[in-house]
Design an enzyme around this catalytic site. Structure first.
Site, mmCIF file in Angstrom:
data_model
loop_
_atom_site.group_PDB
_atom_site.id
_atom_site.type_symbol
_atom_site.label_atom_id
_atom_site.label_comp_id
_atom_site.label_asym_id
_atom_site.label_seq_id
_atom_site.Cartn_x
_atom_site.Cartn_y
_atom_site.Cartn_z
ATOM 1 N N ASP A 33 0.853 -1.186 0.000
ATOM 2 C CA ASP A 33 0.000 0.000 0.000
ATOM 3 C C ASP A 33 0.892 1.240 0.000
ATOM 4 O O ASP A 33 1.885 1.321 0.719
ATOM 5 C CB ASP A 33 -0.933 -0.003 1.218
ATOM 6 C CG ASP A 33 -2.082 0.974 1.051
ATOM 7 O OD1 ASP A 33 -3.229 0.518 0.929
ATOM 8 O OD2 ASP A 33 -1.829 2.204 1.045
ATOM 9 N N ASN A 89 -12.741 -2.935 2.958
ATOM 10 C CA ASN A 89 -13.655 -1.798 3.051
ATOM 11 C C ASN A 89 -14.701 -1.963 1.950
ATOM 12 O O ASN A 89 -14.350 -2.191 0.785
ATOM 13 C CB ASN A 89 -12.892 -0.487 2.874
ATOM 14 C CG ASN A 89 -11.925 -0.240 4.017
ATOM 15 O OD1 ASN A 89 -12.195 -0.602 5.146
ATOM 16 N ND2 ASN A 89 -10.790 0.375 3.715
ATOM 17 N N GLN A 96 -14.069 2.870 1.614
ATOM 18 C CA GLN A 96 -13.589 2.357 0.328
ATOM 19 C C GLN A 96 -13.391 3.512 -0.646
ATOM 20 O O GLN A 96 -14.272 4.373 -0.802
ATOM 21 C CB GLN A 96 -14.571 1.343 -0.257
ATOM 22 C CG GLN A 96 -14.027 0.650 -1.500
ATOM 23 C CD GLN A 96 -14.933 -0.467 -2.018
ATOM 24 O OE1 GLN A 96 -16.060 -0.641 -1.540
ATOM 25 N NE2 GLN A 96 -14.429 -1.213 -2.986
ATOM 26 N N VAL A 98 -11.306 2.726 -3.713
ATOM 27 C CA VAL A 98 -11.052 2.084 -5.004
ATOM 28 C C VAL A 98 -12.073 0.957 -5.161
ATOM 29 O O VAL A 98 -12.086 0.007 -4.362
ATOM 30 C CB VAL A 98 -9.610 1.527 -5.097
ATOM 31 C CG1 VAL A 98 -9.390 0.874 -6.456
ATOM 32 C CG2 VAL A 98 -8.578 2.623 -4.845
ATOM 33 N N HIS A 102 -10.424 -5.445 -3.099
ATOM 34 C CA HIS A 102 -9.059 -5.693 -2.635
ATOM 35 C C HIS A 102 -9.082 -5.938 -1.136
ATOM 36 O O HIS A 102 -9.896 -5.353 -0.419
ATOM 37 C CB HIS A 102 -8.138 -4.506 -2.955
ATOM 38 C CG HIS A 102 -8.674 -3.205 -2.456
ATOM 39 N ND1 HIS A 102 -9.674 -2.530 -3.121
ATOM 40 C CD2 HIS A 102 -8.393 -2.475 -1.351
ATOM 41 C CE1 HIS A 102 -9.973 -1.427 -2.456
ATOM 42 N NE2 HIS A 102 -9.221 -1.365 -1.362
ATOM 43 N N HIS A 104 -6.991 -5.587 2.365
ATOM 44 C CA HIS A 104 -5.849 -5.003 3.077
ATOM 45 C C HIS A 104 -5.298 -6.073 4.014
ATOM 46 O O HIS A 104 -6.047 -6.632 4.828
ATOM 47 C CB HIS A 104 -6.284 -3.817 3.939
ATOM 48 C CG HIS A 104 -6.810 -2.644 3.179
ATOM 49 N ND1 HIS A 104 -6.060 -1.514 2.944
ATOM 50 C CD2 HIS A 104 -8.017 -2.420 2.602
ATOM 51 C CE1 HIS A 104 -6.786 -0.635 2.266
ATOM 52 N NE2 HIS A 104 -7.972 -1.151 2.045
HETATM 53 P P1 AMP Z 1 -9.703 1.434 0.059
HETATM 54 O O1 AMP Z 1 -9.727 2.814 0.684
HETATM 55 O O2 AMP Z 1 -10.114 0.327 0.971
HETATM 56 O O3 AMP Z 1 -10.445 1.432 -1.254
HETATM 57 O O4 AMP Z 1 -8.178 1.127 -0.238
HETATM 58 C C1 AMP Z 1 -7.481 1.683 -1.291
HETATM 59 C C2 AMP Z 1 -6.036 1.628 -0.902
HETATM 60 O O5 AMP Z 1 -5.255 1.745 -2.074
HETATM 61 C C3 AMP Z 1 -5.593 2.749 0.045
HETATM 62 O O6 AMP Z 1 -5.078 2.182 1.247
HETATM 63 C C4 AMP Z 1 -4.514 3.484 -0.740
HETATM 64 O O7 AMP Z 1 -3.449 3.923 0.064
HETATM 65 C C5 AMP Z 1 -4.077 2.428 -1.751
HETATM 66 N N1 AMP Z 1 -3.520 2.931 -2.985
HETATM 67 C C6 AMP Z 1 -4.060 3.877 -3.801
HETATM 68 N N2 AMP Z 1 -3.279 4.070 -4.878
HETATM 69 C C7 AMP Z 1 -2.232 3.211 -4.739
HETATM 70 C C8 AMP Z 1 -1.082 2.931 -5.528
HETATM 71 N N3 AMP Z 1 -0.835 3.568 -6.689
HETATM 72 N N4 AMP Z 1 -0.205 1.985 -5.089
HETATM 73 C C9 AMP Z 1 -0.440 1.339 -3.927
HETATM 74 N N5 AMP Z 1 -1.505 1.561 -3.145
HETATM 75 C C10 AMP Z 1 -2.388 2.488 -3.532
#
Ligand code: AMP
Length: 116
Positions: A33, A89, A96, A98, A102, A104
């Protein structure tokens, strides 16, 4: 997320943007992350683009969800002591950001850290 706007994770899978990839096979990829919330903070991501959240994934492809859990365990064993917190999430109000499912994987001394 639509077919015309691939998620950030699809861009990473397609090598359109860089990431610190710690594991990959035909079905899943795992990356560090970019904004870690724990000493070890990895994301395990299915390559399939069809599932926005874990509920959709569980309903459509439970074997793929199981593979994500197994991958999380294996990575926690490699990168920490084998104990870990697994967080999905699901939905904006749950944090959430993205909408490409996924997991974590958080490991290390988690008492000092908040949830992802
Ligand atoms: P969520 O908020 O559960 O959707 O998690 C998305 C996660 O993706 C967050 O913890 C971000 O820090 C992570 N994230 C976003 N862009 C990138 C990236 N380019 N490389 C690695 N992690 C990322």
């Amino acid at each position: 997320m639509t077919a015309s706007t691939p998620s950030i994770f699809t861009k990473i899978i397609d090598r359109d943007i860089p990431a610190d990839i710690v594991f990959e096979n035909d079905r899943v990829i795992a990356i560090r992350d970019i904004n870690p919330q724990a000493p070890v903070h990895l994301l395990v991501i299915p390559k399939a683009t069809a599932y926005a959240n874990v509920t959709e994934l569980a309903a459509a492809d439970p074997a793929l969800l199981a593979e994500i859990v197994t991958t999380a365990h294996n990575l926690a064993t490699l990168h920490a002591a084998g104990e870990y917190r697994l967080v999905f999430n699901s939905g904006e109000s749950a944090g959430q950001t993205v909408f490409h499912v996924h997991a974590h994987v958080l490991a290390g001394n988690l008492q000092e850290h908040t949830l992802a």
